[in-house]
Each structure stands twice: as structure tokens, then as C-alpha cells.
Design a protein around this motif. Sequence first.
Motif, mmCIF file in Angstrom:
data_model
loop_
_atom_site.group_PDB
_atom_site.id
_atom_site.type_symbol
_atom_site.label_atom_id
_atom_site.label_comp_id
_atom_site.label_asym_id
_atom_site.label_seq_id
_atom_site.Cartn_x
_atom_site.Cartn_y
_atom_site.Cartn_z
ATOM 1 N N TYR A 1 -46.979 -27.608 -22.480
ATOM 2 C CA TYR A 1 -45.868 -28.322 -23.099
ATOM 3 C C TYR A 1 -45.995 -28.322 -24.615
ATOM 4 C CZ TYR A 1 -44.333 -30.161 -18.562
ATOM 5 O OH TYR A 1 -43.857 -30.292 -17.285
ATOM 6 N N ARG A 2 -47.219 -28.557 -25.097
ATOM 7 C CA ARG A 2 -47.419 -28.564 -26.547
ATOM 8 C C ARG A 2 -47.126 -27.191 -27.139
ATOM 9 N NH1 ARG A 2 -51.807 -32.140 -25.353
ATOM 10 N NH2 ARG A 2 -53.288 -30.419 -25.329
ATOM 11 N N LYS A 3 -47.558 -26.140 -26.435
ATOM 12 C CA LYS A 3 -47.308 -24.785 -26.929
ATOM 13 C C LYS A 3 -45.816 -24.471 -26.891
ATOM 14 C CE LYS A 3 -48.719 -19.976 -26.529
ATOM 15 N NZ LYS A 3 -49.599 -18.991 -25.875
ATOM 16 N N LEU A 4 -45.141 -24.937 -25.843
ATOM 17 C CA LEU A 4 -43.691 -24.728 -25.755
ATOM 18 C C LEU A 4 -42.979 -25.364 -26.944
ATOM 19 C CD1 LEU A 4 -42.853 -25.345 -21.984
ATOM 20 C CD2 LEU A 4 -42.500 -23.242 -23.270
ATOM 21 N N ALA A 5 -43.328 -26.626 -27.215
ATOM 22 C CA ALA A 5 -42.674 -27.338 -28.312
ATOM 23 C C ALA A 5 -42.948 -26.656 -29.648
ATOM 24 C CB ALA A 5 -43.148 -28.786 -28.345
ATOM 25 N N ALA A 6 -44.180 -26.225 -29.851
ATOM 26 C CA ALA A 6 -44.550 -25.601 -31.124
ATOM 27 C C ALA A 6 -43.886 -24.245 -31.311
ATOM 28 C CB ALA A 6 -46.064 -25.457 -31.206
ATOM 29 N N SER A 7 -43.612 -23.533 -30.215
ATOM 30 C CA SER A 7 -43.070 -22.176 -30.335
ATOM 31 C C SER A 7 -41.548 -22.134 -30.434
ATOM 32 C CB SER A 7 -43.523 -21.333 -29.140
ATOM 33 O OG SER A 7 -42.979 -21.850 -27.929
ATOM 34 N N PRO B 1 -38.045 -22.118 -31.813
ATOM 35 C CA PRO B 1 -37.620 -21.888 -33.202
ATOM 36 C C PRO B 1 -36.515 -22.816 -33.695
ATOM 37 C CG PRO B 1 -36.588 -20.270 -31.778
ATOM 38 C CD PRO B 1 -37.492 -21.086 -30.897
ATOM 39 N N THR B 2 -35.967 -23.685 -32.830
ATOM 40 C CA THR B 2 -34.816 -24.507 -33.246
ATOM 41 C C THR B 2 -34.963 -25.994 -32.978
ATOM 42 O OG1 THR B 2 -33.671 -24.341 -31.116
ATOM 43 C CG2 THR B 2 -33.280 -22.577 -32.729
ATOM 44 N N GLY B 3 -36.031 -26.452 -32.346
ATOM 45 C CA GLY B 3 -36.144 -27.865 -32.020
ATOM 46 C C GLY B 3 -35.499 -28.240 -30.713
ATOM 47 N N ALA B 4 -35.070 -27.263 -29.920
ATOM 48 C CA ALA B 4 -34.527 -27.567 -28.596
ATOM 49 C C ALA B 4 -35.602 -28.165 -27.701
ATOM 50 C CB ALA B 4 -33.947 -26.307 -27.955
ATOM 51 N N LEU B 5 -36.863 -27.795 -27.951
ATOM 52 C CA LEU B 5 -38.006 -28.368 -27.247
ATOM 53 C C LEU B 5 -38.907 -29.046 -28.268
ATOM 54 C CD1 LEU B 5 -38.951 -25.339 -24.948
ATOM 55 C CD2 LEU B 5 -37.471 -27.275 -24.384
ATOM 56 N N SER B 6 -39.308 -30.275 -27.989
ATOM 57 C CA SER B 6 -40.184 -30.991 -28.915
ATOM 58 C C SER B 6 -41.000 -32.013 -28.147
ATOM 59 C CB SER B 6 -39.370 -31.678 -30.018
ATOM 60 O OG SER B 6 -38.441 -32.595 -29.455
ATOM 61 N N GLU B 7 -42.010 -32.551 -28.812
ATOM 62 C CA GLU B 7 -42.848 -33.569 -28.196
ATOM 63 C C GLU B 7 -42.210 -34.934 -28.368
ATOM 64 O OE1 GLU B 7 -47.180 -33.243 -28.839
ATOM 65 O OE2 GLU B 7 -46.672 -31.523 -30.103
ATOM 66 N N PRO B 8 -42.027 -35.708 -27.298
ATOM 67 C CA PRO B 8 -41.421 -37.044 -27.422
ATOM 68 C C PRO B 8 -42.249 -37.927 -28.348
ATOM 69 C CG PRO B 8 -41.572 -36.379 -25.125
ATOM 70 C CD PRO B 8 -42.359 -35.380 -25.911
ATOM 71 N N GLY B 9 -41.549 -38.661 -29.202
ATOM 72 C CA GLY B 9 -42.224 -39.607 -30.077
ATOM 73 C C GLY B 9 -42.826 -39.005 -31.315
ATOM 74 N N LYS B 10 -42.843 -37.682 -31.410
ATOM 75 C CA LYS B 10 -43.406 -37.041 -32.596
ATOM 76 C C LYS B 10 -42.535 -37.323 -33.802
ATOM 77 C CE LYS B 10 -44.879 -32.570 -34.463
ATOM 78 N NZ LYS B 10 -44.895 -31.119 -34.253
ATOM 79 N N SER B 11 -43.172 -37.701 -34.910
ATOM 80 C CA SER B 11 -42.421 -38.062 -36.116
ATOM 81 C C SER B 11 -41.699 -36.871 -36.685
ATOM 82 C CB SER B 11 -43.370 -38.627 -37.178
ATOM 83 O OG SER B 11 -42.676 -38.883 -38.371
ATOM 84 N N ARG B 12 -40.546 -37.154 -37.288
ATOM 85 C CA ARG B 12 -39.788 -36.119 -37.966
ATOM 86 C C ARG B 12 -40.270 -35.971 -39.383
ATOM 87 N NH1 ARG B 12 -37.018 -37.944 -33.782
ATOM 88 N NH2 ARG B 12 -35.196 -36.871 -32.948
#
Length: 658
Positions: free
Chosen positions: A639-645, A647-658
Motif C-alpha cells: 500500500y505504501r509503495k502504491l501511494a508513493a508511485s 503520479p497524481t494523488g489518486a492513491l495516498s496514505e490516509p491521514g498523511k499531511s499535505r
Amino acid sequence: MNELTLAINGRTISATPGMSILQAAASAGIAIPTLCFDNTLESTGSCWMCIVEIKGKNRFVPACSTAVSGGMVIETENRELHAMRRQSLERIIDQHCGDCMGPCELSCPAGCNIPGFIAEIARQDYSEAIRIIKETIPLPGILGRVCPAPCENECRRHGVDEPVSICALKRYAADHDMESADRYIPEMRDKTGKTVAVIGAGPAGLTAAYYLLALGHDVTIFDANEAPGGMMRYGIPRFRLPEEVLDKEIEPLRLMGARFRMKTVFGKDITTASLQKEFDALFLALGASKASLMGIPGEESPSVTSGIDFLHHAASGNAIHPGKNVLVIGGGNTAVDAARTARRLGAEQVTILYRRTRNEMPANHAEIEEALSEGVALHVLAAPTSISTSEGSVTLTAVIMQQGEPDESGRRKPVPVSGSEFTITCDTVISATGQQVECPKEDLDGVSISRNGTLAVDPQTLQSGVASIFAGGDCVTGADIAIRAVEQGKRAAYFIDCFLLGKTLKEEVVAFNSSYGPRDLAPASFYERVQTANRVPVPEIAPESRTGGFMEVVTGFSETDAATEAARCLQCRCKAIDTCRLRDLAARYLPDYTCRQQEHPEFSISVTPHILIEREKCVDCGICVRTLEECRAEPTADYRKLAASCPTGALSEPGKSR
């Protein structure tokens, strides 16, 4: 293995057989734009953003999935490639739905990262909250009290219930910092040896000084008053903005090394010519402190005073009793502040006379409500025509107005009703119909003055016709709200820094911004995921306890209230705003493009303990699918790798600061 020789953009380079054109270019320091490429995955070339031209063969190919061959002649940028990339981006962006920046921060003249600092308050990380705020607003304790909050007007929470109390939260973070033994001071660049004179200690001048100091320059601030703050100190009453708040807000500038030379009058004690002999650059932040005239007979009477003078005397401790019956002319914040101040100085009856409707009053509507709760009367659609004085009594003649056709401001023009004149008797008339810039041309030494009396500067760089002199704030824009003066001060600091370091003064590139749509017209699913939660009231002292003194009316949030209110924020800002490839590409290839508003019936936002999925931000690049196919690690790591890869923010870690 024998290396291949090829040419890219006129440069002869070597490449290893089997390399892609993208890899060969990168090894030679040549950047080719990409969207769907991930160097840990097999390339597919699906987005066509990395398209290049193989010369002599009239072939356009994706650089990520095309292998090099000896003798290739490749171009990575030309008119045809630019047009093709633009077409591809238009297609992608027209299907993309999401806010890059929240509507709140887009409407903030200073561009404050509002979702960012609110998220930190919700986490009770007040040090990080104040750091984020002071990236764009160095006077948050002041602005949190007096700003009319254009950001709250655009808050997406309107589509659910009520907007977030952004200003009250900004004030909370600022007050927490002001009470801290370890005040926030920005990271400061090494000293440059350059000196800047700032003329005017109002919001524009103080802001410019703050950022210039952080950039390593020595700053001296000049002002005619006894203490810094400008109209914030001498034009805003203490019941809205206490003096100790002003002093604490200005303290960091002193800690950063600012020098203050007060009681120094521009045009008398100093001029641009005298200052240029001593300083490398000047910033004129002279404000707009001259009261506009009403233009009616009798206004020169001793019983008529300007709102600016009236509030200045009150702030300086030199106020006199205005009489039992006071009439205030105008509809802005100065008029409302003057009316509320008159009540506190003993006036029994105070009436505000305004020529338009109540909804058209430019004053902060919350302040209008406060005035009414304190016993101030409001008489709208009426305008003064003359004033006469007899034996200490003032008689004002006025005429009833009606709404006509819209004028250049978009509001319906007030038109006098024939034969509707009436009179009002009072002890004092306070005129608060506007403010003007007072800049004697002979003191400006080459700085031009525009037709409306403001200083003429480049609208982007704020540089005048004299290279070393810049100007901003009300003396350039005309009388305006403090947050716009803050924006001007920060912008001036940036371009003054460029000037002092010998850099070209170039307009900053405006970042591309995607949007869900107008304030409360985002896709229905955006709002349906949100539970209603009432806006937390900001505590105030009771109206019956106010008019006996100048104690602060609004007392501010408690820690619990601040956390509760911060949790109401919908966090519209995209989590990938600083890393989004789509946004970077759009800024490069579609700088003036406007997203088409269209229906998104399949819009959805899904949250699991491990990942946040915003489907309409997806551009079908395939990286997430290929990652899942190739990754065999522990699921949470996936999941972490998915969010990091993404390119548009469609996938991200919940609660992670902007």
C-alpha cells in the motif's frame, strides 16, 4: 559490449544496447517528460507524454518503450511534439476531477496553505501549524482577528453545512505561539550585506521586512507614528485588536534584527532621495491614511470628523466624548468600527447611514452583526446631501436612495429618489466614506503617481520606474483589506531580493490548478461521505458587558474547541500537490488551460485503514496495476509503495499531511 552512438537534440551521445531512448537521454542529462513511467516497472508508453521524434524516418515514438539503435537522430522538443503532448494532456485532464489546492487557499490573497495548518491543529502540533501559516502570513494573530475571511466564503463545507472557522483557527495557532517561551522564528539565510529601507510599519511594510530579514538582508523600518502597526494599531479598535497582540506579533521582527525608526515623517524627515544614499533598496508602504471627503456643503464643520481621525484619537488615548447622538456616514469597516467605538465612549444613540443595502456593505458582516447587538442602528439606502450647524447642534440633510442599474462594480447603482429629502439632528457626524493615498510627488524623486493618486509600479514585480525603489500595499492598490497588503509585502520581498542579488525580475510561474468545481457544486459523492457537524461558536463576551470599555470582544477557541473545529475541515488540498506529475506537465504545456466542467457520475472516494482512493484523480497510467503484479512484499508495504508511485494523488496514505 560495444556502445552505440546516437544524437539527441544535436548532441552526440553513447548508449548501451538495450537501453530505451528515455534511459539514454537521462544518462546524458536530457530530461524527457513522463507521466506513466516508473523506473522499477516494465514500460508501456501508454500516456504518450514521453513521445519523441526520430528524424529522417518521420516517426513519433514513446521514449520509455523504444530501444535505441546506432545512428538514431532524435528530437525531444519541437513544435509538433509540443502540440501532441498538449493534446494528450487535454484529453487526460478533461477526465481528471480533483482539487489541487483547496478553494479556501485559492481565495486567500496571501495563498496560505489553509488545509495544511488546520490538519496540524487537529493533530495538536501547533509548532508545525504556525510554521505553515508563517510561510505566507507573518502576522496571523492580527489577521486571525481582523480579516474578513474571503477564504471562509469559498470553503467547500458550504455544500454540507457551514464553513470552517479558518480565521479563528489561525488566531488559535498564533496565540499559542505568542504565549510560548520559544517563539517561532523562520530559518534565516546568511547575511548578504545588503540594506533595505521600509517606509511604513503597516501590514505591507512589516510583511516585507519579515521576509527580507529571513532572506538575509538588513532592514530598517521608518514610520511617522510612535509605535509600529499602521492602521492595524491606529485604525482598528482595541476591542477587536488589543495592543498587546500587536506588540507580540511584531516581536519576532525585532528578534530577527529589524531596526525601527519611529516618529519619522516621510517628506519631512526622510525622502526617497535621502534614503537612497544610505540603503541599497527602498520599499514604500505608505498606506492610504487620508480620509476621503463626502463632497457635500458643510462637511468642514468642527462637529464633523473623519472615521480615521476618530479611531486614531481613540487608539492614542486622546478620544473625547462624541456627544449623546452620533451619526456615522459609510458602510465599510472604518464606519462600523467608529460606530462601535462611539458607543464605548458614551454615545447613547449611534446610527450608521449607508447609501446602498445592508448586503452590499463592504464591512465584515460579522462586525455589522456585532455593532447591531451593541445597540448601533443602521439606516440603509440613504445618502447625505448637506450639513448645517447651529448652537452646537448638527443637522444633516439626506435623501432616500433606490437601486438602479448595475454599475462597474456589478452592484446596482444607488439613485436618489426625487423629493425624498429628510433631516437628522445629532451632536457629531463621523465621515467614513473611504481613504486615499497621500504621496507628495516632490518627495518621491522619480516614482510616478497614477491618475487615481496611487504609486505607479509594475503590477507583478512592484518595482517603480526607479530600479531600486519598490512600493506596495494600500499606496499601490488603494485602501484594501490587510491580507492583500500582506500579499503585496511578501511579493515585494521576493522581487527586492532578486534585485539585490542581481537576478532577473521574472514573474513567478502560476501553477496549474484542477478543481472539483464551484464551492458547493462538487460531485454529490464528495459531500455524501461527510457527516454534518455544527460549526463551533467562537466565544465572545456578552453584548451587555461590552460598551463599558475596550476589552476584546472575541475571546478565542479553547484547545478542545480548536481541535473539534479543525476536524471539520474536508482537507480539499491534494496530498500529491508537491509531487504530482500531471500538475507539473500541465503548468508546462497548458499554462492557460481551463478544465471543462462536466458531470462525473462515477465519482467516488474510498478510505481503508491502509489507502485512500480518489477514483476521479486517476489517469489510467497503469502504474498501480503493474506494481501489484510485480510486488510480492508484505501487504501494508504494498500500500505504501502504491501511494508513493501514483503520479497524481489518486492513491495516498490516509491521514498523511499535505
